[in-house]
Write an enzyme that holds these catalytic residues in place. Structure first.
Site, PDB file in Angstrom:
ATOM      1  N   CYS A 161      -5.212 -46.144  65.539  1.00  0.00           N
ATOM      2  CA  CYS A 161      -4.555 -45.599  66.971  1.00  0.00           C
ATOM      3  C   CYS A 161      -5.516 -44.644  67.300  1.00  0.00           C
ATOM      4  CB  CYS A 161      -3.269 -45.050  66.670  1.00  0.00           C
ATOM      5  SG  CYS A 161      -3.144 -43.577  65.694  1.00  0.00           S
ATOM      6  N   GLU A 212       2.664 -56.783  59.988  1.00  0.00           N
ATOM      7  CA  GLU A 212       3.755 -56.403  59.083  1.00  0.00           C
ATOM      8  C   GLU A 212       3.618 -56.739  57.736  1.00  0.00           C
ATOM      9  OE1 GLU A 212       6.383 -58.190  61.899  1.00  0.00           O
ATOM     10  OE2 GLU A 212       7.683 -56.700  61.561  1.00  0.00           O
ATOM     11  N   CYS A 241      -3.963 -25.248  64.922  1.00  0.00           N
ATOM     12  CA  CYS A 241      -2.495 -24.768  65.160  1.00  0.00           C
ATOM     13  C   CYS A 241      -2.197 -23.385  64.429  1.00  0.00           C
ATOM     14  CB  CYS A 241      -1.521 -25.927  64.779  1.00  0.00           C
ATOM     15  SG  CYS A 241      -1.387 -26.352  62.994  1.00  0.00           S
ATOM     16  N   VAL A 248      -2.226  -9.827  59.537  1.00  0.00           N
ATOM     17  CA  VAL A 248      -2.691 -11.218  59.568  1.00  0.00           C
ATOM     18  C   VAL A 248      -3.788 -11.614  58.767  1.00  0.00           C
ATOM     19  CG1 VAL A 248      -2.934 -13.213  61.030  1.00  0.00           C
ATOM     20  CG2 VAL A 248      -1.286 -11.290  61.801  1.00  0.00           C
ATOM     21  N   MET A 249      -3.996 -12.149  57.773  1.00  0.00           N
ATOM     22  CA  MET A 249      -5.043 -12.631  57.024  1.00  0.00           C
ATOM     23  C   MET A 249      -5.471 -14.281  57.349  1.00  0.00           C
ATOM     24  SD  MET A 249      -5.938  -9.810  55.512  1.00  0.00           S
ATOM     25  CE  MET A 249      -7.107 -10.023  54.358  1.00  0.00           C
ATOM     26  N   CYS A 306      -1.003 -31.440  58.715  1.00  0.00           N
ATOM     27  CA  CYS A 306      -1.477 -32.742  58.778  1.00  0.00           C
ATOM     28  C   CYS A 306      -2.935 -33.053  59.133  1.00  0.00           C
ATOM     29  CB  CYS A 306      -0.558 -33.389  60.190  1.00  0.00           C
ATOM     30  SG  CYS A 306      -1.288 -32.947  61.674  1.00  0.00           S
TER      31      CYS A 306
HETATM   32  C1  LIG Z   1       0.592 -26.283  54.946  1.00  0.00           C
HETATM   33  C2  LIG Z   1       0.883 -25.485  53.934  1.00  0.00           C
HETATM   34  C3  LIG Z   1       0.775 -25.961  52.563  1.00  0.00           C
HETATM   35  C4  LIG Z   1       1.009 -24.965  51.808  1.00  0.00           C
HETATM   36  N1  LIG Z   1       1.065 -25.515  50.340  1.00  0.00           N
HETATM   37  C5  LIG Z   1       1.021 -24.491  49.505  1.00  0.00           C
HETATM   38  C6  LIG Z   1       0.994 -25.018  47.982  1.00  0.00           C
HETATM   39  O1  LIG Z   1       1.035 -26.283  47.780  1.00  0.00           O
HETATM   40  N2  LIG Z   1       1.195 -24.048  46.907  1.00  0.00           N
HETATM   41  C7  LIG Z   1       1.328 -22.692  47.470  1.00  0.00           C
HETATM   42  O2  LIG Z   1       1.269 -21.811  46.406  1.00  0.00           O
HETATM   43  N3  LIG Z   1       1.020 -22.120  48.576  1.00  0.00           N
HETATM   44  C8  LIG Z   1       1.000 -23.101  49.660  1.00  0.00           C
HETATM   45  N4  LIG Z   1       0.914 -22.768  50.932  1.00  0.00           N
HETATM   46  C9  LIG Z   1       1.244 -21.182  51.188  1.00  0.00           C
HETATM   47  C10 LIG Z   1      -0.061 -20.600  51.137  1.00  0.00           C
HETATM   48  O3  LIG Z   1      -0.713 -20.470  50.232  1.00  0.00           O
HETATM   49  C11 LIG Z   1       0.180 -19.195  51.745  1.00  0.00           C
HETATM   50  O4  LIG Z   1       0.689 -19.442  53.110  1.00  0.00           O
HETATM   51  C12 LIG Z   1      -0.861 -18.420  51.797  1.00  0.00           C
HETATM   52  O5  LIG Z   1      -1.214 -18.044  50.599  1.00  0.00           O
HETATM   53  C13 LIG Z   1      -0.729 -17.058  52.568  1.00  0.00           C
HETATM   54  O6  LIG Z   1      -1.895 -16.474  52.860  1.00  0.00           O
HETATM   55  P1  LIG Z   1      -2.378 -16.004  54.033  1.00  0.00           P
HETATM   56  O7  LIG Z   1      -3.625 -15.162  53.891  1.00  0.00           O
HETATM   57  O8  LIG Z   1      -2.427 -16.803  55.237  1.00  0.00           O
HETATM   58  O9  LIG Z   1      -1.257 -14.914  54.573  1.00  0.00           O
HETATM   59  P2  LIG Z   1      -0.754 -14.532  56.118  1.00  0.00           P
HETATM   60  O10 LIG Z   1      -0.070 -15.180  56.413  1.00  0.00           O
HETATM   61  O11 LIG Z   1      -1.941 -13.934  56.859  1.00  0.00           O
HETATM   62  O12 LIG Z   1       0.006 -13.284  55.539  1.00  0.00           O
HETATM   63  C14 LIG Z   1       1.202 -13.340  54.664  1.00  0.00           C
HETATM   64  C15 LIG Z   1       1.868 -12.064  54.389  1.00  0.00           C
HETATM   65  O13 LIG Z   1       1.140 -11.094  53.401  1.00  0.00           O
HETATM   66  C16 LIG Z   1       1.051 -10.066  53.984  1.00  0.00           C
HETATM   67  N5  LIG Z   1      -0.559  -9.738  53.440  1.00  0.00           N
HETATM   68  C17 LIG Z   1      -1.484 -10.475  53.331  1.00  0.00           C
HETATM   69  N6  LIG Z   1      -2.457  -9.795  52.590  1.00  0.00           N
HETATM   70  C18 LIG Z   1      -2.116  -8.732  52.451  1.00  0.00           C
HETATM   71  C19 LIG Z   1      -2.795  -7.657  51.938  1.00  0.00           C
HETATM   72  N7  LIG Z   1      -4.048  -7.423  51.624  1.00  0.00           N
HETATM   73  N8  LIG Z   1      -1.947  -6.465  51.975  1.00  0.00           N
HETATM   74  C20 LIG Z   1      -0.845  -6.384  52.311  1.00  0.00           C
HETATM   75  N9  LIG Z   1      -0.149  -7.372  52.741  1.00  0.00           N
HETATM   76  C21 LIG Z   1      -0.800  -8.601  53.059  1.00  0.00           C
HETATM   77  C22 LIG Z   1       0.915 -10.094  55.489  1.00  0.00           C
HETATM   78  O14 LIG Z   1       1.631  -8.930  55.977  1.00  0.00           O
HETATM   79  C23 LIG Z   1       2.178 -11.108  55.708  1.00  0.00           C
HETATM   80  O15 LIG Z   1       3.252 -10.573  55.531  1.00  0.00           O
HETATM   81  C24 LIG Z   1       0.980 -23.690  51.775  1.00  0.00           C
HETATM   82  C25 LIG Z   1       0.964 -23.074  53.383  1.00  0.00           C
HETATM   83  C26 LIG Z   1       0.911 -24.111  54.234  1.00  0.00           C
HETATM   84  C27 LIG Z   1       0.585 -23.646  55.747  1.00  0.00           C
HETATM   85  S1  FES Z   2      -2.200 -29.290  61.103  1.00  0.00           S
HETATM   86 FE1  FES Z   2      -0.894 -30.698  62.167  1.00  0.00          FE
HETATM   87  S2  FES Z   2      -1.044 -29.991  64.309  1.00  0.00           S
HETATM   88 FE2  FES Z   2      -2.267 -28.625  63.205  1.00  0.00          FE
HETATM   89  S1  FES Z   3      -3.056 -42.052  62.501  1.00  0.00           S
HETATM   90 FE1  FES Z   3      -5.166 -42.583  61.907  1.00  0.00          FE
HETATM   91  S2  FES Z   3      -5.859 -44.264  63.058  1.00  0.00           S
HETATM   92 FE2  FES Z   3      -3.585 -43.691  63.622  1.00  0.00          FE
END
Ligand SMILES: Cc1cc2nc3c(=O)[nH]c(=O)nc-3n(C[C@H](O)[C@H](O)[C@H](O)COP(=O)(O)OP(=O)(O)OC[C@H]3O[C@@H](n4cnc5c(N)ncnc54)[C@H](O)[C@@H]3O)c2cc1C
Ligand code: FES
Ligand code: FES
Length: 1344
Positions: A113, A1275, A73, A275-276, A48
């Site tokens: 808001c 509305e 978050c 965690v990346m 969001c």
């Molecule tokens: C709101 C939101 C919307 C999204 N929309 C899309 C979308 O439209 N399309 C889409 O394809 N994806 C989407 N995603 C997913 C997003 O692409 C993946 O969450 C992201 O690519 C994960 O990468 P990260 O670096 O955050 O991984 P992390 O969360 O840090 O890690 C994910 C996993 O990978 C492992 N890992 C990471 N790097 C390595 C490494 N180098 N070697 C070994 N293991 C590793 C970790 O151990 C873990 O298990 C969305 C995610 C969110 C939160």
């Molecule tokens: S993106 Fe919605 S609370 Fe963090």
């Molecule tokens: S959510 Fe954007 S002004 Fe209310």
């Protein structure tokens, strides 16, 4: 890490000795550092954007500082070692200096808001830190949409949701930082302002187009921004960095600084996530309850952060963020010949829409490659492009192919547990080689794909004979899947139509989606599988033609547009309104576009919402336990395990309610039986929310199902299950009329429900007092009196003991009329039982589940009409899905029956309606209160009549529209003159007929893309047919320094009510607005106030405030007469000396409305609001996606007290309406379980959905009955969004006509990509396997 200090703008170092790996930045900032900003639990999954902060890091290699937006978050605090974090408080504050970003967002009316505003500020601010002079496209990009842009443009920025404004003013505020903000079409004759200026030239009343004055803006000086802390540069450059370890309560965070250390750790902790970006790990921990005792976080290792290009391809470090990957690919694409960069281009295309920009800045390349989600947008392309994964462990390095077996998780193709991904190698494509990425999602950006694909084909050199072929599909099964068998069979085939036909059949066989597959949309997904394949086929044919035009003919000209995705353009438009009379005293603010009274506080994050209120001593947090059954007997509730958990203080059930647990049919805590999934069975009170939630999961409830379980309207009708008696309106003789008409049609229209998705979820703070059973509640509500009533009833105390305070709500839209009373009482019972303050903030998922929303509606019609389009008779039945308790369903139904004739006169008209009782959570008020659903049915039958008569729908509308002073079907007299004016101006100013012809031309030339236009007229009403609901009161105090405190019964929900009240008081008291203050709404200052809803907040409260001010002025008048040259302060002082009271209540009896349902007549509403809206869309018939090209709205505002507020309401409601009619889709299981419980699976419009061109005009009329002759516009804009639905209908009808389908069809609402695609019937929809509905239970069902 560093946080900007409050209140000065210098940075401060934060040393957190006990950094807990399980704590994210949002929680830390809000609860530990107590910064009062941002949403709490608004979505918490990164989608969001409300919690956006700027993270800055120094790169010792490039010696540059990298600023990027991140969603707090999803950021673990441990990952911020060495980073600087800037929050909205650090950007600027009221106490010190407001930043130009904040000032302009506020002054351009980009906040209503205010709940999303800090996130918006941070997005634009981060952009300005990277680009002090951005382009308009970069601004749009910053807010969520990435317009097509040149290859070397800078890094992208954020993505943010706003539910109030409709985004236009937010984009506009950002555009003020760009060099040219003038309409590009101005002066060309195409700009509507040009024509406005001409057409209004002769009028006496001048039209204004500026809602703010740029001259008031302070200049933006980028050199004044806080510097990056030098200590952090020193830390980053320190050659002796050592491994860091953070030990939390349950987990350990280890951050190695060398690769060998990482590999050592990986060998020791093979199960610990790396965690990346934390964008996959974080949500899994939150939503799937994953627990990890150890985290490894190798951030910043140079071995994971590099790009290496060779002659044959590129290798990219796994630690590169997707944003960095994007930039690297852009560079490659700009440097390398086109034929080599097919894979890179395909990846770039998907990187444009993948998630929001914050996520793309956080997530890394290694993340999706390793986690391999089935929806991955990148993996299918990487696989099709023959990418390889470079792995490393203590034992050495190796390469594995990123191919089908890897993506399908075959154990032999997997990583070993001690291995990590070092990098990914992407080979260049070659001549006679084509790679593509294809994708379709509910919303263009920041939405998971419904189906995506990566495809590649290699030909024998110089031929179209397939040498290699690969197809990978995402979101069609539990993993990304490869159509490897089909591909194998096609080797050696020529790339021609026969090959395509075989390929489609084989792929459909190979990729089988079972009829009951999770996620539903089965037939649509099957269609997409081959539609995307067809797109690839065309693209490759085009490519072959470019290689050798003689040998390989090009695709038909008519098919060309099938290849293009919809561009994302920076929206532009104009807002037109009446200028203020030049003779009006300059001090009088009425009629001026005055900024929202809290706008600066919103933009600086200083506006306090409920959960921003500081902790209260001894306070407890409440978590809910809700029913998992739709209709069942409660056999037992076992709370023992929950009570035993740490921090848990109590579990509260129905037995603990001292008074009414069932008040007026609304049940606080389920007792003996549950009547819907999501009903509150009990709550857990604990010292922290985490503890309360953990314990809530441990409450064990045993159920025994009860029959029947009624979920849909159809089932309710079958079981005769209704919440109230039928309501009916009839005029003329319907039966008789049907006998004399030329034609009769019958049909059914379904309109699904809608989630309010206010950004601030339901929030309550209940504080028990030690004396006299008093309790104080702070909540975001539209109806404090109702909360008081419910709480008093639940606690069995007089209402005088309950004080409800409401300062502001982060959006409401009807969802905070009745529900806060129920939830307030639930919280109050907990406070009463524990004797401690209760903080009860619903998580987004609980909020969506428990509080329900707009009523799904079924309309059945029988229409008799003449061949010229004149409708003579209509017999219409409406059913709404009310859910399990009465709530306001009966009233919604009455409104539907009364208002559903909309703008049309049908001499013989019968309309009946019933509210169905089902086992769904109880639906409630929602902006428009039934009107937006019911009028879809009306527009549907008008369109059907047009189709039967071979006329344009607009012609049939014109023929049947009210034209002169008339009576409604329930005999209320009205003058439709403003309706006619809005309609006429809308047709003219939008150049409807000329554009309609142009669209027809376009449609002739394009087979797979179609354009459609539609104009809808509107006759809407405000208020309530029950007179006493229209009353209002105010309390105005004048203090001895001359300052004035105005209080009234209305609630500030973002709609600018308080701003307008200040304008009213300022005019009436003849003092500047700065003298007037509004603090809050409360049951102790104004008792028994009615709800703030029905578009009448300003009407009734304005009159009450006006009355109070006039009483005070009457008292001051003799003093003023005696001292006419005196100042306000002098008169006030003199009044005090003369013992004249400087405080009074004001009262407005209300509109004298009535409705006699026996006689079926009444003066149900005080007045009518008219309008018309024209929209044009383009539809992709192969995928079902659509693009809103332009919208023109003409709204009868009479005299606008505040054009900025009114236009803000119209635009915001329009976009919310557009969401209702197109992309917002609630999914229920056949068992009545709501699946869509967050921003990831319920898509509200983003900045990319708003019209590319958006023109709004306030049309002047007279309305003496309302204050200053204004009209309530809160509305009305909602229904204007249906012009988009009807424009889609028009486009789809064009497609169907071309395909020889002449039969009239009904397009129900929402017209999602699924509905659009499946209605554009063609050879692909004919080809897919269909399942016999009697043989399976679908994953989801429609409840309308
Ligand atoms: C709101 C939101 C919307 C999204 N929309 C899309 C979308 O439209 N399309 C889409 O394809 N994806 C989407 N995603 C997913 C997003 O692409 C993946 O969450 C992201 O690519 C994960 O990468 P990260 O670096 O955050 O991984 P992390 O969360 O840090 O890690 C994910 C996993 O990978 C492992 N890992 C990471 N790097 C390595 C490494 N180098 N070697 C070994 N293991 C590793 C970790 O151990 C873990 O298990 C969305 C995610 C969110 C939160
Ligand atoms: S993106 Fe919605 S609370 Fe963090
Ligand atoms: S959510 Fe954007 S002004 Fe209310």
């Amino acid at each position: 890490y560093y946080l900007p200090k409050i209140p000065s703008l210098f940075t401060m170092q934060v040393t957190e000795k006990k950094a807990d790996p399980e704590v994210n930045l949002l929680f830390y900032l809000r609860k530990v550092r107590i910064l009062s900003f941002y949403c709490n639990r608004s979505g918490l999954d990164g989608s969001c954007g409300a919690c956006t902060v700027m993270v800055s890091r120094y790169n010792p290699k490039t010696k540059t500082i990298h600023h990027f937006p991140a969603t707090a978050c999803l950021v673990p605090i441990c990952s911020l070692y060495g980073a600087a974090v800037t929050t909205v408080e650090g950007v600027g504050s009221i106490k010190t200096r407001i930043h130009p970003v904040q000032e302009r967002l506020a002054k351009c009316h980009g906040t209503q808001c205010g709940f999303c505003s800090p996130g918006m500020v941070m997005s634009i601010y981060t952009l300005l830190r990277n680009h002090p002079e951005p382009t308009p496209d970069q601004i749009t990009e910053a807010l969520g949409g990435e317009p097509s842009r040149p290859l070397r443009a800078g890094p992208r920025v954020d993505s943010n949701l706003c539910r109030c404004t409709g985004y236009r003013p937010i984009v506009e505020s950002g555009k003020t930082f760009c060099e040219s903000t003038v309409c590009q079409m101005k002066g060309s004759g195409k700009c509507c302002l040009d024509s406005e200026e001409k057409s209004f030239a002769n009028r006496q009343e001048k039209i204004c187009t500026k809602l703010y004055n740029e001259d008031e803006f302070q200049p933006f000086d980028p050199s004044q921004e806080p510097i990056f802390p030098p200590e952090l540069i020193r830390m980053a450059e320190d050659p002796n960095k050592r491994r860091l370890t953070f030990q939390g309560q349950r987990t350990t965070w280890i951050a190695p600084v060398t690769l060998s250390d990482l590999l050592e750790l990986r060998a020791n902790f093979p199960k610990a996530p790396l965690v990346m970006g934390n964008t996959a790990v974080g949500p899994s921990i939150k939503f799937k309850n994953e627990f990890h005792p150890v985290f490894l976080s190798p951030l910043g290792l140079p071995e994971l952060h590099f790009v290496n290009t060779t002659d044959t391809g590129v290798t990219i470090g796994a630690g590169y963020s997707l944003a960095q990957l994007n930039e690297a690919l852009r560079l490659i694409v700009s440097e390398q010949p086109k034929e080599k960069t097919q894979t890179c281009r395909a990846l770039l295309k998907h990187l444009r829409t993948l998630a929001g920009a914050q996520i793309r800045n956080m997530a890394t390349l290694g993340g999706p490659v390793v986690s391999r989600p089935n929806y991955s947008d990148l993996n299918p392309i990487l696989a099709a492009g023959n990418a390889t994964i470079n792995l490393i462990s203590k034992d050495g390095q190796r390469q594995i192919p990123l191919n089908g077996p890897f993506l399908e998780r075959s154990p032999e193709a997997n990583l070993k547990s001690e291995e990590i991904v070092l990098s990914v190698s992407i080979p260049y494509s070659t001549q006679w080689h084509y790679v593509s990425g294809l994708r379709l999602a509910q919303r263009q950006e920041n939405a998971f794909a419904i189906v995506n694909a990566g495809m590649s084909v290699k030909f024998e050199d110089g031929t179209n004979v397939i040498k290699e072929l690969q197809m990978f599909y995402g979101s069609v099964g539990p993993t990304v899947v490869s159509a490897s068998q089909s591909c194998k069979q096609l080797i050696g085939r020529r790339w021609d139509d026969q090959m395509l036909s075989d390929a489609c059949r084989w792929v459909l066989d190979e990729i089988y989606i079972p009829p009951a597959a999770e996620g539903g949309m089965v037939e649509y997904k099957r269609t997409l599988i081959i539609s995307l394949l067809f797109k690839f086929y065309l693209k490759v044919r085009q490519g072959l033609n470019k290689m050798d035009p003689q040998k390989f003919p090009d695709i038909p000209e008519k098919f060309m547009s099938a290849l293009e995705d919809f561009p994302i353009e920076t929206p532009q438009g104009l807002q037109m309104f009446q200028c203020v009379d030049p003779y009006q005293p300059p001090q009088d603010p009425v009629g001026h576009p005055v900024m929202h009274q809290s706008a600066i506080k919103h933009a600086t994050g200083q506006a306090v919402f409920i959960d921003d209120m500081p902790p209260i001593d001894q306070e407890l947090f409440l978590a809910v336990v809700t029913s998992t059954r739709a209709h069942a007997k409660i056999i037992s509730i076992d709370i023992s395990e929950a009570l035993a958990l740490p921090g848990v203080v109590d579990v509260i059930t129905a037995e603990d309610v001292p008074g009414d647990n069932n008040h007026e049919g609304e049940i606080l805590y389920a007792q003996n039986e549950v009547i819907c999934v999501g009903q509150i069975v009990c709550t857990v009170a604990a010292d922290t929310y985490v503890h309360a939630k953990e314990a809530a999961k441990k409450v064990k409830i045993a159920y025994e199902d009860i029959e029947p379980k009624i979920i849909t309207i159809e089932q309710a009708i079958e079981h005769n299950s209704f919440l109230s008696a039928e309501k009916k309106i009839e005029q003329g003789n319907v039966e008789q009329a049907f006998k004399y008409v030329d034609q009769i049609i019958e049909g059914e229209v379904h309109v699904e429900g809608q989630e309010h998705f206010y950004m601030e979820t339901q929030s309550i703070l209940a504080i028990p007092k030690t004396e006299d059973k008093e309790m104080v509640l702070h909540l975001g509500t539209q109806f404090p009196t109702h909360v008081q009533e419910y709480v008093a009833a639940a606690l069995n105390v007089p209402r005088s003991r309950i004080a409800c305070h409401m300062k502001r709500a982060g959006g409401a839209f009807g969802g905070k009329v009745t529900k806060p009373a129920l939830l307030g009482a639930v919280g109050a019972v907990a406070a009463n039982k524990t004797g401690r303050p209760i903080r009860f903030i619903l998580e987004r998922g609980d909020d969506m589940l428990i509080t329900a929303g707009r009523h799904p509606l079924l309309g059945k019609y029988k229409i008799g009409f003449m061949n010229n389009g004149m409708i003579k008779a209509a017999d219409v039945e409406y059913y709404i899905n009310g859910g399990c308790t009465p709530d306001e369903s009966e009233m919604v139904l009455e409104f539907i029956v009364l208002k559903s004739e909309n703008a049309y006169y049908i001499p013989n008209f019968r309309c009946r309606g019933r509210a169905c009782k089902t086992n769904l959570p109880s639906n409630t008020a929602f902006r428009g209160f039934g009107f937006p659903q019911a009028t879809v049915v009306v527009e549907a039958y008008i369109t059907a009549v047009a189709s039967q008569c071979n006329l344009l729908p607009e012609e049939v509308k014109e023929i049947n529209m009210y034209k002169r002073i008339s009576k409604t079907a329930y005999k209320e007299t009205f003058n439709p003159e403003p309706l006619r004016r809005c309609w006429k101006e809308c047709l003219e100013k939008s150049s409807f007929y000329a554009r309609k012809l142009a669209a027809e031309e376009f449609n002739k030339k394009n087979y797979w893309k179609k354009r459609g236009l539609a104009v809808v007229p509107m006759k809407f009403t405000i208020g309530i047919p029950i007179a006493y609901y229209n009353q209002a009161a105010a309390l105005v105090h004048i203090y001895l320094d001359g300052s004035v405190l105005v209080t009234h019964g209305g609630c500030e929900l973002g709609q600018g009510l308080h701003t307008k009240m200040i304008q009213v008081a300022s005019r009436e008291l003849n003092i500047p607005q700065s003298y007037i203050h509004l603090s809050e709404t409360s049951t102790i200052t104004v008792p028994n106030a009615v709800f703030t809803a029905g578009s009448m907040g300003t009407d009734v409260n304005g009159k009450a405030v006006q009355n109070a001010c006039q009483i005070l002025m009457a008292r001051l008048h003799p003093i003023i007469r005696r001292n006419p040259k005196g100042k306000w302060e002098d008169w006030v002082a003199k009044a005090f000396e003369d013992s004249i009271s400087l405080s009074t209540t004001g009262y407005y009896k209300g509109y004298q409305t009535n409705m006699d349902w026996e006689k079926e007549e009444g003066n149900a509403y005080p007045y009518f609001v008219y309008g018309a809206s024209c929209s044009e869309v383009e539809v992709d018939c192969l995928t079902g996606a659509h693009k809103l090209l332009r919208t023109d709205i003409f709204m009868d505002a009479a005299f606008s007290i505040n054009p900025a507020v009114d236009i803000g309401q119209i635009e915001g409601a329009f976009i919310q309406g557009m969401g209702l009619y197109t992309i917002e889709e609630l999914k229920y299981s056949p068992e009545g379980v709501l699946y869509s419980r967050g921003p990831s699976d319920y898509k509200i419009p983003t900045v990319t959905e708003i019209p590319e061109e958006f023109y709004v005009t306030l049309v002047r009329s007279r309305n003496p009955i309302a204050i200053y002759s204004s009209k309530g516009l809160g509305e009305a804009g909602m229904f204007m969004g249906s012009s988009v639905l009807l424009a889609i209908y028009d486009a789809v009808a064009a497609a169907r006509r071309e395909r020889g389908l002449t039969k009239t069809f009904t397009l129900s609402s929402p017209a999602t990509p699924e509905v659009i695609r499946m209605t554009c019937v063609d050879q692909f929809t004919d080809m897919i396997p269909r399942d016999d509905p009697s043989t399976f239970t679908p994953w989801s069902i429609h409840v309308s």
